[in-house]
Design a protein around this motif. Structure first.
Motif, PDB file in Angstrom:
ATOM      1  N   ASN A 221      -5.208  -9.711   3.165  1.00 58.96           N
ATOM      2  CA  ASN A 221      -5.751  -9.570   4.520  1.00 58.96           C
ATOM      3  C   ASN A 221      -5.039  -8.472   5.298  1.00 58.96           C
ATOM      4  OD1 ASN A 221      -7.613 -11.694   4.368  1.00 58.96           O
ATOM      5  ND2 ASN A 221      -5.942 -13.158   4.659  1.00 58.96           N
ATOM      6  N   TYR A 222      -3.844  -8.124   4.872  1.00 52.20           N
ATOM      7  CA  TYR A 222      -3.060  -7.162   5.645  1.00 52.20           C
ATOM      8  C   TYR A 222      -2.690  -5.909   4.877  1.00 52.20           C
ATOM      9  CZ  TYR A 222      -2.644 -10.790   9.162  1.00 52.20           C
ATOM     10  OH  TYR A 222      -2.926 -11.727  10.102  1.00 52.20           O
ATOM     11  N   CYS A 223      -2.697  -5.939   3.548  1.00 55.33           N
ATOM     12  CA  CYS A 223      -2.246  -4.804   2.739  1.00 55.33           C
ATOM     13  C   CYS A 223      -3.101  -3.576   3.036  1.00 55.33           C
ATOM     14  CB  CYS A 223      -2.321  -5.155   1.265  1.00 55.33           C
ATOM     15  SG  CYS A 223      -2.093  -3.728   0.199  1.00 55.33           S
ATOM     16  N   ILE A 224      -2.429  -2.486   3.410  1.00 59.81           N
ATOM     17  CA  ILE A 224      -3.142  -1.266   3.806  1.00 59.81           C
ATOM     18  C   ILE A 224      -3.869  -0.685   2.602  1.00 59.81           C
ATOM     19  CG2 ILE A 224      -2.864   1.023   4.834  1.00 59.81           C
ATOM     20  CD1 ILE A 224      -0.189  -0.075   6.019  1.00 59.81           C
ATOM     21  N   LYS A 225      -3.196  -0.736   1.440  1.00 55.80           N
ATOM     22  CA  LYS A 225      -3.789  -0.180   0.225  1.00 55.80           C
ATOM     23  C   LYS A 225      -5.087  -0.933  -0.119  1.00 55.80           C
ATOM     24  CE  LYS A 225      -3.918   1.815  -3.929  1.00 55.80           C
ATOM     25  NZ  LYS A 225      -4.139   3.225  -4.140  1.00 55.80           N
ATOM     26  N   LEU A 226      -5.021  -2.248  -0.057  1.00 55.99           N
ATOM     27  CA  LEU A 226      -6.191  -3.030  -0.438  1.00 55.99           C
ATOM     28  C   LEU A 226      -7.311  -2.892   0.587  1.00 55.99           C
ATOM     29  CD1 LEU A 226      -4.498  -6.259  -1.814  1.00 55.99           C
ATOM     30  CD2 LEU A 226      -5.769  -4.570  -3.130  1.00 55.99           C
ATOM     31  N   LYS A 227      -6.918  -2.651   1.834  1.00 53.83           N
ATOM     32  CA  LYS A 227      -7.955  -2.579   2.866  1.00 53.83           C
ATOM     33  C   LYS A 227      -8.535  -1.175   3.022  1.00 53.83           C
ATOM     34  CE  LYS A 227      -7.753  -5.021   6.571  1.00 53.83           C
ATOM     35  NZ  LYS A 227      -7.377  -5.795   7.768  1.00 53.83           N
ATOM     36  N   THR A 228      -7.682  -0.164   2.905  1.00 49.42           N
ATOM     37  CA  THR A 228      -8.184   1.191   3.166  1.00 49.42           C
ATOM     38  C   THR A 228      -8.059   2.107   1.952  1.00 49.42           C
ATOM     39  OG1 THR A 228      -6.066   2.066   3.875  1.00 49.42           O
ATOM     40  CG2 THR A 228      -7.407   0.980   5.560  1.00 49.42           C
ATOM     41  N   GLY A 229      -7.323   1.669   0.922  1.00 52.05           N
ATOM     42  CA  GLY A 229      -7.147   2.534  -0.242  1.00 52.05           C
ATOM     43  C   GLY A 229      -5.963   3.466  -0.101  1.00 52.05           C
ATOM     44  N   LYS A 230      -5.452   3.619   1.129  1.00 51.07           N
ATOM     45  CA  LYS A 230      -4.266   4.496   1.309  1.00 51.07           C
ATOM     46  C   LYS A 230      -3.003   3.649   1.169  1.00 51.07           C
ATOM     47  CE  LYS A 230      -6.821   7.636   4.193  1.00 51.07           C
ATOM     48  NZ  LYS A 230      -7.691   6.755   4.991  1.00 51.07           N
ATOM     49  N   CYS A 231      -1.846   4.270   1.209  1.00 59.63           N
ATOM     50  CA  CYS A 231      -0.526   3.625   1.081  1.00 59.63           C
ATOM     51  C   CYS A 231      -0.125   3.515  -0.385  1.00 59.63           C
ATOM     52  CB  CYS A 231      -0.486   2.256   1.764  1.00 59.63           C
ATOM     53  SG  CYS A 231       1.200   1.583   1.821  1.00 59.63           S
ATOM     54  N   GLY A 232       0.008   2.331  -0.944  1.00 58.24           N
ATOM     55  CA  GLY A 232       0.447   2.212  -2.332  1.00 58.24           C
ATOM     56  C   GLY A 232       1.940   2.418  -2.486  1.00 58.24           C
ATOM     57  N   LEU A 233       2.697   2.334  -1.357  1.00 61.49           N
ATOM     58  CA  LEU A 233       4.150   2.559  -1.398  1.00 61.49           C
ATOM     59  C   LEU A 233       4.860   1.586  -2.335  1.00 61.49           C
ATOM     60  CD1 LEU A 233       5.406   3.336   2.214  1.00 61.49           C
ATOM     61  CD2 LEU A 233       5.869   4.595   0.098  1.00 61.49           C
ATOM     62  N   CYS A 234       4.443   0.312  -2.271  1.00 66.05           N
ATOM     63  CA  CYS A 234       5.163  -0.692  -3.052  1.00 66.05           C
ATOM     64  C   CYS A 234       5.116  -0.376  -4.535  1.00 66.05           C
ATOM     65  CB  CYS A 234       4.635  -2.094  -2.771  1.00 66.05           C
ATOM     66  SG  CYS A 234       2.855  -2.260  -2.802  1.00 66.05           S
ATOM     67  N   SER A 235       3.964   0.130  -5.001  1.00 63.19           N
ATOM     68  CA  SER A 235       3.885   0.369  -6.435  1.00 63.19           C
ATOM     69  C   SER A 235       4.767   1.549  -6.834  1.00 63.19           C
ATOM     70  CB  SER A 235       2.436   0.551  -6.868  1.00 63.19           C
ATOM     71  OG  SER A 235       2.113   1.902  -6.976  1.00 63.19           O
ATOM     72  N   THR A 236       4.982   2.493  -5.887  1.00 64.29           N
ATOM     73  CA  THR A 236       5.852   3.617  -6.249  1.00 64.29           C
ATOM     74  C   THR A 236       7.314   3.182  -6.339  1.00 64.29           C
ATOM     75  OG1 THR A 236       6.032   4.293  -3.938  1.00 64.29           O
ATOM     76  CG2 THR A 236       4.335   5.400  -5.258  1.00 64.29           C
ATOM     77  N   VAL A 237       7.701   2.147  -5.567  1.00 66.61           N
ATOM     78  CA  VAL A 237       9.115   1.758  -5.614  1.00 66.61           C
ATOM     79  C   VAL A 237       9.387   0.663  -6.643  1.00 66.61           C
ATOM     80  CG1 VAL A 237       9.572   2.426  -3.236  1.00 66.61           C
ATOM     81  CG2 VAL A 237       8.914   0.067  -3.762  1.00 66.61           C
ATOM     82  N   CYS A 238       8.355   0.003  -7.131  1.00 69.47           N
ATOM     83  CA  CYS A 238       8.602  -1.114  -8.041  1.00 69.47           C
ATOM     84  C   CYS A 238       9.053  -0.607  -9.401  1.00 69.47           C
ATOM     85  CB  CYS A 238       7.357  -1.975  -8.200  1.00 69.47           C
ATOM     86  SG  CYS A 238       7.593  -3.298  -9.405  1.00 69.47           S
ATOM     87  N   GLY A 239      10.313  -0.852  -9.699  1.00 67.05           N
ATOM     88  CA  GLY A 239      10.868  -0.377 -10.960  1.00 67.05           C
ATOM     89  C   GLY A 239      10.252  -1.076 -12.160  1.00 67.05           C
ATOM     90  N   ALA A 240       9.753  -2.284 -11.945  1.00 64.38           N
ATOM     91  CA  ALA A 240       9.239  -3.065 -13.065  1.00 64.38           C
ATOM     92  C   ALA A 240       7.759  -2.772 -13.330  1.00 64.38           C
ATOM     93  CB  ALA A 240       9.412  -4.554 -12.765  1.00 64.38           C
TER      94      ALA A 240
END
Ligand code: FAD
Ligand code: SF4
Ligand code: SF4
Ligand code: SF4
Ligand code: SF4
Lengths: 324, 672
Positions: free
Chosen positions: B289-308
């Motif tokens: 409901n709040y994730c910018i990536k899921l709502k607008t397609g932009k952002c995706g920051l978390c996936s760039t920092v997730c080492g796993a």
């Protein structure tokens, strides 16, 4: 209507179907009978479609659709609801039926005509606007709208809910609630008055079984009234219990499945307004479980036999009592 | 020829006081087919059962009617007794002349008359009974626990301890339930997470336990020993196997303004989150409901920092199907919504809070790091005004209510007296400069060390307990809360200027319990608490075989009681799982194919999915063969509820042991 006859001949000749379910004249011209035609000649000689073609042909398809080859059937808007309901109950093989939807502006109801006090009827004709009634005492002309029965006067839908081909323009569903007016009148009566009303009506029943036999919802392989094991098998209307219970049992059997096609009232030789019992149930279902029209589609689940997670166990009755 | 014996029980005076048992036994002899009748003080006693058995042998009985208590009580007892004497168990009928007769009648005449009628109905029915033989079905040796609060956790641990596989389905991202939100626990005041976390970790580490977190039960079919359950694993957009719970992603997520449900909205969290540090499983969840990536397609920051490489924005809800032998409902509770209780100004002032919110305000991991502050000062905690000096507790908010206000409950929520004493005491202990008032209807603290606990609050901690209700809380311009209340003992009207008002809010079953109950065909009371098979003697079983109850889902209770019940439910589950075979119920439905229309009405109402269809050939009277669709019932799946028999228009569907004919015979006998 020539277009209907032409369509029947075309589909039979081009091999789309090998039989045609339609109507032919009965003993009296106004007393039209369902019929199955297998050749173009038979159609030329007997097929009719006019303002007297009230019989709903859907029920015949239970047997007919299980025969060899495809059958053509003409369905009026209200008949398509019965067809859908039967389809939903797996009674008709859809692939063996070719449906042509025919338009309808209401059918002349002989009971209504007689109720006008017109006697000695020998023949009737309709030009779509007016109905000419030939009687032993001379001709009478009445507007067709005045000859319609309760069912057609408060027609629930001019829309065909299922068809393969349509003649004319499709119409609209009518949601003005007019069909519940008489039910509302009955609801306003005191219980005693209502009891008297129904006792009066139902005691006229002669247990001819016409209503059951014509009812598309009453299509059981072995009806409980014909089954000696059921404990309520066919007996003549020997006492008031028999008359009353027959109709109450039957109406409960068709509750939630009755599409309000009005055939029961139409065929009753005793002019009992049977459809009012079913309409009361339809109205109650709408109120308690939300709007539902049996036969409107094939997929939806009927409120009376749907099992849903929101069904509350102490019973809807509990909630209902709380609100009222 | 029928040879029926009728046995009328006195049940001490339970029946005999309002029913002339001798007259009933005598009347029985007037019924055709009855060859023997007797009355006896306790039919269920050994002597009573022996009487039944001896009579069966001596009089060569073909049927037995016991006029006694509800069949739920002793039908099984008398069936067993009959079987021992060589009569098929299903040739026994019970006429319930206790619950349905003596207990509701005051006058001997009418009581006896009704008892005779009930006896007659049972005799009429037993004449149409046929011997039945139950089948055997295998047991799936795996249990399902729905709800991962302390109740579900304890049940799962105990089942696993006995060596059986058990799955927990928890709808939240972590197990733990309400106990994770509680700070310290009465009556010993140990910290909730210190005693809960080890159990949560045990669950995670136990190889017999599988946790489906962020998942919900979609559907349940089958029956005891053989349930088939569809579980929806909601997309959390994280690969649970890869996520290490490091929290790097949470750090970087720019979406900071998401109300934090763990702290009951008192602060915010990120769009990607782990509810709290000790969460199990400790994996992140993205709030779609709040994730910018899921709502607008932009952002995706978390996936760039997730080492796993655990983040997967394309994840979808998945449905898995699993088989279980037994199911435990442990869906717990929630505080009711008190927005409708205008007089307490909960919606007007942030300084009016629920007790659960107070737990978060006092918790070191809460929004104020454990310092008690007025919520209106949460963003400005160092302001000298932040510290509350006068605190008013209101008990029974929405509980024990006689008004029909929407949302209020008639029942006592049971835990509030104790936790309010706890709160009052903890506050006085930590902040001796505070004045603490508790308004109550009466204080209910039965339980081991409970009353001592409450008395300590009054006697040692100087909490002002005032018998009376708060009529109104009015927020004032200076930020204080004017509390208007009545003191019923000194018969005074009180006005207190409070800094903080805490409402001991009623608790209610989780909203999803109703649909879970329907899926399990487990019955519920009007408050949506699961009902037990017997309130005294079978308190952790649901009336539906194979379904058990654990925790607040069954009724309000505190942690010690919850855990007790959780272990009891586990014992019942183990009792089923150790068996290889279960004896079925032979009273199942069957369709008469000659009458069946194949209309599917029965299938649509069958709660157990026991009915299927097939096309069969039938010889017609005219010697042609017709193919018709007809219903058939799987006797292993059918529970004999009878729903199909009433839905069937043609009467093709019938129930063994409760046939239409038998029911009609009973009705006829009653109306005779
Ligand atoms: C303010 C407050 C203070 C308290 N203090 C104390 C105390 O000091 N000492 C004490 O003994 N007790 C205390 N209690 C009581 C204690 O919280 C309960 O006894 C205990 O939490 C009950 O556990 P439970 O597992 O039955 O329910 P819950 O803790 O409610 O757990 C139920 C779990 O099931 C999950 N769930 C619900 N529905 C579904 C579904 N459909 N599918 C999957 N999962 C589902 C929920 O998400 C939850 O995780 C307090 C209660 C309150 C409100
Ligand atoms: S009355 Fe009942 S049993 Fe008879 S045909 Fe109608 S629905 Fe079937
Ligand atoms: S058609 Fe009329 S008379 Fe005949 S059984 Fe039905 S209600 Fe009775
Ligand atoms: S009695 Fe009928 S509805 Fe009930 S479980 Fe058996 S088959 Fe299903
Ligand atoms: S409801 Fe009755 S008639 Fe219809 S499919 Fe089931 S058994 Fe057959």
């Amino acid at each position: 209507m020539q277009e209907v006859i032409d369509t029947a001949k075309r589909l039979l000749s081009d091999g789309t179907v090998n039989r045609v379910a339609g109507w032919k004249a009965g003993e009296f011209p106004y007393d039209v009978t369902p019929a199955v035609f297998t050749t173009v000649e038979e159609i030329d000689n007997g097929f009719i479609y006019n303002d007297f073609c009230a019989p709903n042909l859907s029920k015949y398809l239970i047997k007919e659709s299980h025969k060899e080859g495809k059958i053509l059937v003409f369905l009026k808007p209200c008949d398509t609801y019965s067809f859908n309901q039967l389809l939903k109950e797996h009674r008709i093989l859809r692939e063996n039926v070719y449906i042509v939807g025919v338009p309808c502006t209401g059918k002349v109801d002989i009971g209504t005509v007689r109720a006008m006090g017109i006697k000695g009827i020998t023949d009737m004709e309709s030009d779509g606007e007016n109905v000419t009634i030939h009687t032993l005492y001379g001709d009478k002309v009445v507007p067709k709208t005045e000859t319609l029965g309760d069912k057609c006067r408060t027609c629930k839908s001019k829309k065909h809910v299922i068809y393969d081909e349509l003649i004319g323009e499709d119409g609209e569903v009518n949601n003005d609630g007019a069909r519940f007016e008489l039910v509302e009148k009955l609801e306003k009566m005191t219980p005693d008055e209502r009891f008297e009303f129904w006792r009066g009506e139902l005691s006229k029943c002669i247990r001819c079984n016409a209503c059951r036999n014509v009812c598309p919802a009453c299509s059981c392989e072995n009806c409980v009234f014909d089954n000696p094991g059921s404990g309520i098998q066919q007996r003549a209307a020997t006492d008031s219990f028999e008359e009353n219970m027959f109709h109450l049992i039957r109406s409960f059997h068709v509750a939630g499945r009755c599409t309000d096609c009005g055939e029961c009232t139409r065929v009753c030789p005793q002019n009992i307004p049977l459809h009012l019992i079913n309409r009361k149930y339809i109205k109650d279902i709408n109120v308690f479980y939300g709007e539902y029209q049996a036969g409107e589609d094939v997929m939806s689940r009927a409120p009376l036999n749907a099992y849903t997670f929101t069904d509350c166990e102490p019973g809807i009755v509990y909630e209902r009592g709380g609100n009222e | 020829m029928h040879r029926i014996g009728v046995f009328v029980c006195h049940c001490g005076t339970n029946i005999a006081a309002t029913v002339d048992v001798k007259a009933v036994a005598e009347a029985a002899l007037n019924e055709t087919g009855v060859v023997f009748s007797a009355d006896y003080q306790y039919m269920c006693s050994e002597a009573g059962q022996t009487l039944v058995q001896d009579t069966i042998k001596e009089h060569k009985l073909t049927g037995v009617v016991v006029c006694s208590c509800s069949p739920r009580m002793h039908e099984a007892t008398f069936r067993k007794a009959a079987a021992k004497a060589g009569l098929n168990s299903y040739m026994v009928e019970i006429a319930n002349i206790r619950e349905q007769c003596s207990w509701i009648h005051k006058d001997m005449m009418s009581g006896t008359e009704k008892a005779v009628i009930l006896m007659r109905a049972a005799v009429a029915k037993v004449k149409l009974n046929a011997p039945l033989t139950p089948g055997q079905t295998p047991v799936t040796k795996r249990a399902l626990v729905i709800g991962g609060g302390i109740a579900g956790i304890q049940t799962a641990l105990d089942i696993a301890e006995a060596g059986f596989d058990v799955d927990i389905v928890e709808k939240q991202p972590t197990i733990g339930g309400k106990m994770t939100q509680i700070d310290k626990t009465f009556p010993t005041l140990d910290c909730a997470s210190c005693i809960l976390t080890p159990k949560m970790v045990d669950c995670a580490q136990n190889e017999k336990i599988h946790i489906y977190s962020y998942s919900e039960v979609e559907s349940v079919t089958g029956f005891v020993g053989n349930f088939t359950v569809k579980i929806k694993r909601k997309a959390r957009y994280i690969d649970e196997k890869k996520c290490t719970g490091c929290g790097e992603c949470i750090e970087k997520c720019p979406m900071k303004k998401v109300p934090n449900e763990f702290n009951l909205g008192l602060d915010n969290r990120k769009a990607i989150y782990i509810p709290f540090a000790q969460a199990v499983p400790k994996v992140a969840t993205i709030d779609s409901n709040y994730c910018i990536k899921l709502k607008t397609g932009k952002c995706g920051l978390c996936s760039t920092v997730c080492g796993a490489g655990a983040i997967d924005y394309t994840q979808q809800d998945t449905i898995i199907e699993e088989k279980y032998g037994a199911i435990v409902a442990a869906t717990g509770y929630n505080p009711i919504n008190i927005e409708k209780f205008d007089e307490f100004a909960y919606s007007q002032s942030p300084d009016v809070i629920t007790s659960l919110e107070l737990e978060r305000l006092m918790n070191a991991a809460g929004p104020s790091n454990g310092t008690l502050v007025r919520p209106s000062y949460l963003s400005n905690q160092h302001d000298p005004e932040a510290h509350p000096h006068t605190i008013v507790f209101v008990q029974c908010v929405g509980s024990r209510s006689t008004e029909c206000r929407k949302g209020s409950k008639e029942y006592c929520s049971k835990i509030c007296c104790m936790y309010t004493a706890k709160h009052a005491m903890l506050i006085r202990e930590k902040y001796p400069d505070t004045d603490v008032y508790v308004f109550y209807i009466d204080v209910r603290t039965p339980g081991k060390l409970f009353d001592e606990f409450y008395r300590r609050a009054v006697e040692q901690y100087g909490v002002h307990y005032i018998k009376g209700m708060v009529g109104k809380v009015a927020p004032k311009a200076d930020g204080k809360l004017n509390v208007q209340a009545s003191d019923l003992i000194s018969n005074e009207q009180l006005h207190i200027d409070a800094d903080l008002v805490v409402l001991a809010t009623a608790i209610e079953p989780d909203k999803s319990a109703r649909s879970i109950g329907t899926m399990l065909t487990a019955s519920m009371d009007t408050n949506d608490f699961f009902t037990e098979a017997h309130p005294k003697l079978r308190p952790v079983e649901s009336p539906t075989a194979g379904v058990f109850l654990s925790g607040v889902a069954q009724g309000p209770k505190d942690i010690p009681e919850t855990v007790t019940q959780a272990s009891a439910a586990a014992a019942k589950v183990i009792g089923i799982l150790v068996k290889d075979q279960l004896t079925g119920n032979p009273c199942v439905a069957h369709s008469d194919e000659l009458m069946c229309n194949g209309c599917s009405a029965c299938e649509k109402v069958c709660p157990y999915g026991a009915i299927t269809y097939s096309d069969k050939e039938f010889r017609q009277p005219d010697r042609t063969v017709a193919i018709r669709r007809v219903a058939s019932v799987n006797p292993a799946v059918c529970q004999g509820c009878g729903a199909c028999t009433v839905a069937c228009p043609s009467g093709a569907m019938d129930l063994k042991g409760f046939s239409n004919q038998q029911i009609m015979a009973e009705v006829d006998a009653i109306c005779r």
